[in-house]
Motif scaffolding. Structure first.
Motif, PDB file in Angstrom:
ATOM      1  N   LEU A  71       2.008   6.687  -6.840  1.00  0.00           N
ATOM      2  CA  LEU A  71       0.888   7.570  -7.170  1.00  0.00           C
ATOM      3  C   LEU A  71       1.245   9.017  -6.879  1.00  0.00           C
ATOM      4  O   LEU A  71       0.965   9.928  -7.679  1.00  0.00           O
ATOM      5  CB  LEU A  71      -0.352   7.161  -6.368  1.00  0.00           C
ATOM      6  N   GLY A  72       1.885   9.259  -5.738  1.00  0.00           N
ATOM      7  CA  GLY A  72       2.286  10.617  -5.378  1.00  0.00           C
ATOM      8  C   GLY A  72       3.291  11.202  -6.358  1.00  0.00           C
ATOM      9  O   GLY A  72       3.232  12.394  -6.688  1.00  0.00           O
ATOM     10  N   LEU A  73       4.218  10.377  -6.848  1.00  0.00           N
ATOM     11  CA  LEU A  73       5.169  10.856  -7.849  1.00  0.00           C
ATOM     12  C   LEU A  73       4.457  11.297  -9.122  1.00  0.00           C
ATOM     13  O   LEU A  73       4.756  12.350  -9.696  1.00  0.00           O
ATOM     14  CB  LEU A  73       6.183   9.756  -8.177  1.00  0.00           C
ATOM     15  N   LEU A  74       3.524  10.467  -9.582  1.00  0.00           N
ATOM     16  CA  LEU A  74       2.796  10.772 -10.813  1.00  0.00           C
ATOM     17  C   LEU A  74       1.955  12.038 -10.646  1.00  0.00           C
ATOM     18  O   LEU A  74       1.948  12.917 -11.528  1.00  0.00           O
ATOM     19  CB  LEU A  74       1.911   9.594 -11.210  1.00  0.00           C
ATOM     20  N   VAL A  75       1.251  12.127  -9.530  1.00  0.00           N
ATOM     21  CA  VAL A  75       0.423  13.319  -9.295  1.00  0.00           C
ATOM     22  C   VAL A  75       1.314  14.542  -9.086  1.00  0.00           C
ATOM     23  O   VAL A  75       0.984  15.647  -9.537  1.00  0.00           O
ATOM     24  CB  VAL A  75      -0.501  13.100  -8.090  1.00  0.00           C
ATOM     25  N   GLY A  76       2.452  14.350  -8.434  1.00  0.00           N
ATOM     26  CA  GLY A  76       3.374  15.462  -8.243  1.00  0.00           C
ATOM     27  C   GLY A  76       3.841  16.055  -9.559  1.00  0.00           C
ATOM     28  O   GLY A  76       4.008  17.276  -9.686  1.00  0.00           O
ATOM     29  N   SER A  77       4.053  15.197 -10.553  1.00  0.00           N
ATOM     30  CA  SER A  77       4.422  15.683 -11.884  1.00  0.00           C
ATOM     31  C   SER A  77       3.314  16.562 -12.460  1.00  0.00           C
ATOM     32  O   SER A  77       3.580  17.613 -13.058  1.00  0.00           O
ATOM     33  CB  SER A  77       4.693  14.494 -12.809  1.00  0.00           C
ATOM     34  N   PHE A  78       2.061  16.141 -12.254  1.00  0.00           N
ATOM     35  CA  PHE A  78       0.930  16.952 -12.728  1.00  0.00           C
ATOM     36  C   PHE A  78       0.804  18.241 -11.922  1.00  0.00           C
ATOM     37  O   PHE A  78       0.468  19.292 -12.471  1.00  0.00           O
ATOM     38  CB  PHE A  78      -0.354  16.144 -12.643  1.00  0.00           C
TER      39      PHE A  78
ATOM     40  N   LEU B 174       8.151  15.514  -2.781  1.00  0.00           N
ATOM     41  CA  LEU B 174       7.346  16.017  -1.671  1.00  0.00           C
ATOM     42  C   LEU B 174       5.936  15.450  -1.735  1.00  0.00           C
ATOM     43  O   LEU B 174       5.396  14.974  -0.722  1.00  0.00           O
ATOM     44  CB  LEU B 174       7.287  17.550  -1.718  1.00  0.00           C
ATOM     45  N   CYS B 175       5.345  15.479  -2.929  1.00  0.00           N
ATOM     46  CA  CYS B 175       3.994  14.956  -3.095  1.00  0.00           C
ATOM     47  C   CYS B 175       3.951  13.461  -2.781  1.00  0.00           C
ATOM     48  O   CYS B 175       3.038  12.985  -2.105  1.00  0.00           O
ATOM     49  CB  CYS B 175       3.510  15.219  -4.522  1.00  0.00           C
ATOM     50  N   ALA B 176       4.955  12.729  -3.257  1.00  0.00           N
ATOM     51  CA  ALA B 176       5.000  11.287  -3.001  1.00  0.00           C
ATOM     52  C   ALA B 176       5.133  10.999  -1.503  1.00  0.00           C
ATOM     53  O   ALA B 176       4.460  10.112  -0.965  1.00  0.00           O
ATOM     54  CB  ALA B 176       6.165  10.662  -3.767  1.00  0.00           C
ATOM     55  N   THR B 177       5.987  11.753  -0.838  1.00  0.00           N
ATOM     56  CA  THR B 177       6.219  11.528   0.595  1.00  0.00           C
ATOM     57  C   THR B 177       4.975  11.848   1.417  1.00  0.00           C
ATOM     58  O   THR B 177       4.554  11.056   2.274  1.00  0.00           O
ATOM     59  CB  THR B 177       7.405  12.386   1.073  1.00  0.00           C
ATOM     60  N   LEU B 178       4.371  13.014   1.170  1.00  0.00           N
ATOM     61  CA  LEU B 178       3.187  13.407   1.943  1.00  0.00           C
ATOM     62  C   LEU B 178       1.999  12.500   1.639  1.00  0.00           C
ATOM     63  O   LEU B 178       1.209  12.187   2.538  1.00  0.00           O
ATOM     64  CB  LEU B 178       2.836  14.871   1.659  1.00  0.00           C
ATOM     65  N   THR B 179       1.862  12.092   0.388  1.00  0.00           N
ATOM     66  CA  THR B 179       0.784  11.166   0.025  1.00  0.00           C
ATOM     67  C   THR B 179       0.934   9.852   0.775  1.00  0.00           C
ATOM     68  O   THR B 179      -0.042   9.297   1.305  1.00  0.00           O
ATOM     69  CB  THR B 179       0.791  10.903  -1.490  1.00  0.00           C
ATOM     70  N   THR B 180       2.155   9.345   0.846  1.00  0.00           N
ATOM     71  CA  THR B 180       2.410   8.093   1.559  1.00  0.00           C
ATOM     72  C   THR B 180       2.135   8.233   3.046  1.00  0.00           C
ATOM     73  O   THR B 180       1.513   7.352   3.672  1.00  0.00           O
ATOM     74  CB  THR B 180       3.868   7.645   1.337  1.00  0.00           C
TER      75      THR B 180
ATOM     76  N   PHE C  52       0.837  -1.204   0.000  1.00  0.00           N
ATOM     77  CA  PHE C  52       0.000   0.000   0.000  1.00  0.00           C
ATOM     78  C   PHE C  52       0.871   1.254   0.000  1.00  0.00           C
ATOM     79  O   PHE C  52       0.630   2.197  -0.758  1.00  0.00           O
ATOM     80  CB  PHE C  52      -0.914  -0.008   1.227  1.00  0.00           C
ATOM     81  N   GLY C  53       1.929   1.252   0.829  1.00  0.00           N
ATOM     82  CA  GLY C  53       2.829   2.399   0.871  1.00  0.00           C
ATOM     83  C   GLY C  53       3.551   2.606  -0.452  1.00  0.00           C
ATOM     84  O   GLY C  53       3.712   3.741  -0.907  1.00  0.00           O
ATOM     85  N   GLY C  54       3.982   1.510  -1.087  1.00  0.00           N
ATOM     86  CA  GLY C  54       4.633   1.625  -2.386  1.00  0.00           C
ATOM     87  C   GLY C  54       3.706   2.184  -3.441  1.00  0.00           C
ATOM     88  O   GLY C  54       4.107   3.031  -4.256  1.00  0.00           O
TER      89      GLY C  54
ATOM     90  N   PHE D 151      -4.097   7.062   7.678  1.00  0.00           N
ATOM     91  CA  PHE D 151      -5.541   6.821   7.721  1.00  0.00           C
ATOM     92  C   PHE D 151      -5.922   5.415   7.267  1.00  0.00           C
ATOM     93  O   PHE D 151      -7.066   4.995   7.471  1.00  0.00           O
ATOM     94  CB  PHE D 151      -6.274   7.862   6.866  1.00  0.00           C
ATOM     95  N   GLY D 152      -4.993   4.703   6.624  1.00  0.00           N
ATOM     96  CA  GLY D 152      -5.297   3.345   6.178  1.00  0.00           C
ATOM     97  C   GLY D 152      -6.179   3.329   4.942  1.00  0.00           C
ATOM     98  O   GLY D 152      -6.422   4.359   4.299  1.00  0.00           O
ATOM     99  N   VAL D 153      -6.673   2.150   4.617  1.00  0.00           N
ATOM    100  CA  VAL D 153      -7.507   1.985   3.429  1.00  0.00           C
ATOM    101  C   VAL D 153      -8.940   2.379   3.785  1.00  0.00           C
ATOM    102  O   VAL D 153      -9.789   1.531   4.071  1.00  0.00           O
ATOM    103  CB  VAL D 153      -7.435   0.539   2.905  1.00  0.00           C
ATOM    104  N   THR D 154      -9.189   3.682   3.783  1.00  0.00           N
ATOM    105  CA  THR D 154     -10.480   4.222   4.209  1.00  0.00           C
ATOM    106  C   THR D 154     -10.867   5.402   3.323  1.00  0.00           C
ATOM    107  O   THR D 154     -10.048   5.929   2.562  1.00  0.00           O
ATOM    108  CB  THR D 154     -10.426   4.714   5.672  1.00  0.00           C
TER     109      THR D 154
END
Length: 289
Positions: free
Chosen positions: A19-26, A114-120, A12-14, A126-129
């Motif tokens: 996902l955070g890297l991809l969104v960070g690019s956007f 930064l986006c990847a780290t904060l997203t993780t 889940f963390g990976g 909060f878990g899978v919620t």
């Protein structure tokens, strides 16, 4: 997929990090283009006001978050898909344009990381919620607002207002706070800074902040309720004062230069998301013995 995430936090963390890297690019595109889109729309409105009633609409090139493709500001080289892989492309290209070798700002991969780290962090917190989905969306929005305001002294309505409504919608199901606290938080958040703005203006005849700050605090009130507002305001004010004084000294730019307040509201809002009532207790009651 959900079962896999529940059984393996590492997977889940990976997933969250990628996902955070991809969104960070956007988000790099969002941060760069939204102020330019706002400026373009303002210029078009000014042209319409000055133009005769029967004048044809001026034609302008399409410019939004998708069109045109990202390109090197030095030579106009269109960035290919392989050149747009978050962080990796920057390292492979050694921070330079493939065509003209112009330096690429390291800020782009840093925002992606930064986006990847904060997203993780918020996802694992909060878990899978549903709360995790909401928290990640808020995190992405705050990253965009922090950097846009730091660059341009703007907090775009196209981000702050949807953020306010999203907070109220998530709290229909008490994701963070009951809906009544969220509604009061939105109203109180706006009025708190609105009142400070007008009081400061009456005393000094100057504008101390922008309306975007009111809307951002209203959005944070909609997410976390009115009880969180005092700690958000206090934390953002203290951090803004400390960092502002430090920047004034280090950059030798003087104390009279305007300083955006949105980045500090964004940081305080994200810490409230992560720490919640613990942050309020720490600020107002101190560290327990």
């Amino acid at each position: 997929m959900i079962e896999l995430f529940l059984d393996s936090p590492a997977v889940f963390g990976g997933f969250l990090f990628v996902l955070g890297l991809l969104v960070g690019s956007f988000l790099n595109v969002v941060i760069h283009r939204i102020p330019k889109i706002m400026e373009q729309e303002f210029r078009q409105q000014c042209q319409l006001i000055d133009a005769p009633v029967d004048a044809p609409m001026p034609k302008v090139p399409t410019y939004n978050l998708i069109i045109p493709r990202s390109a090197c500001p030095g030579c106009g080289h269109a960035i290919s898909a392989l050149e747009n892989i978050p962080v990796i492309s920057y390292l492979v290209l050694r921070g330079r344009c493939k065509a003209c070798k112009t330096s690429i700002s390291p800020r782009y991969p840093l925002i992606e990381l930064l986006c990847a780290t904060l997203t993780t962090i918020v996802g694992l917190h909060f878990g899978v919620t549903i709360a995790a989905i909401a928290a990640i969306m808020l995190t992405w929005s705050l990253i965009s607002l922090v950097f846009i305001d730091a660059d341009t002294y703007l907090l775009p309505d196209s981000i702050t207002l949807p953020l306010l409504w999203l907070g109220l919608l998530f709290n229909l199901n008490n994701v963070f706070v009951p809906l009544d606290q969220a509604v009061i938080g939105a109203v109180a958040g706006y009025l708190a800074l609105w009142s400070v703005y007008w009081l400061f203006k009456l005393i000094t005849k100057k504008e101390g902040m922008g309306y975007g700050d009111f809307k951002l605090l209203a959005a944070l009130g909609a997410w976390f309720g009115w009880q969180a507002l005092p700690s958000i305001i206090l934390l953002s004010s203290i951090s803004g004062a400390v960092i502002g004084i430090a920047l004034a000294i280090l950059a030798k730019r003087g104390m009279g230069k305007p300083m955006p307040f949105g980045p500090y509201l964004g940081i305080a809002g994200w810490l409230t998301l992560l720490l919640g009532s613990s942050l309020q207790q720490l600020i107002f009651n101190g560290v327990p013995a």
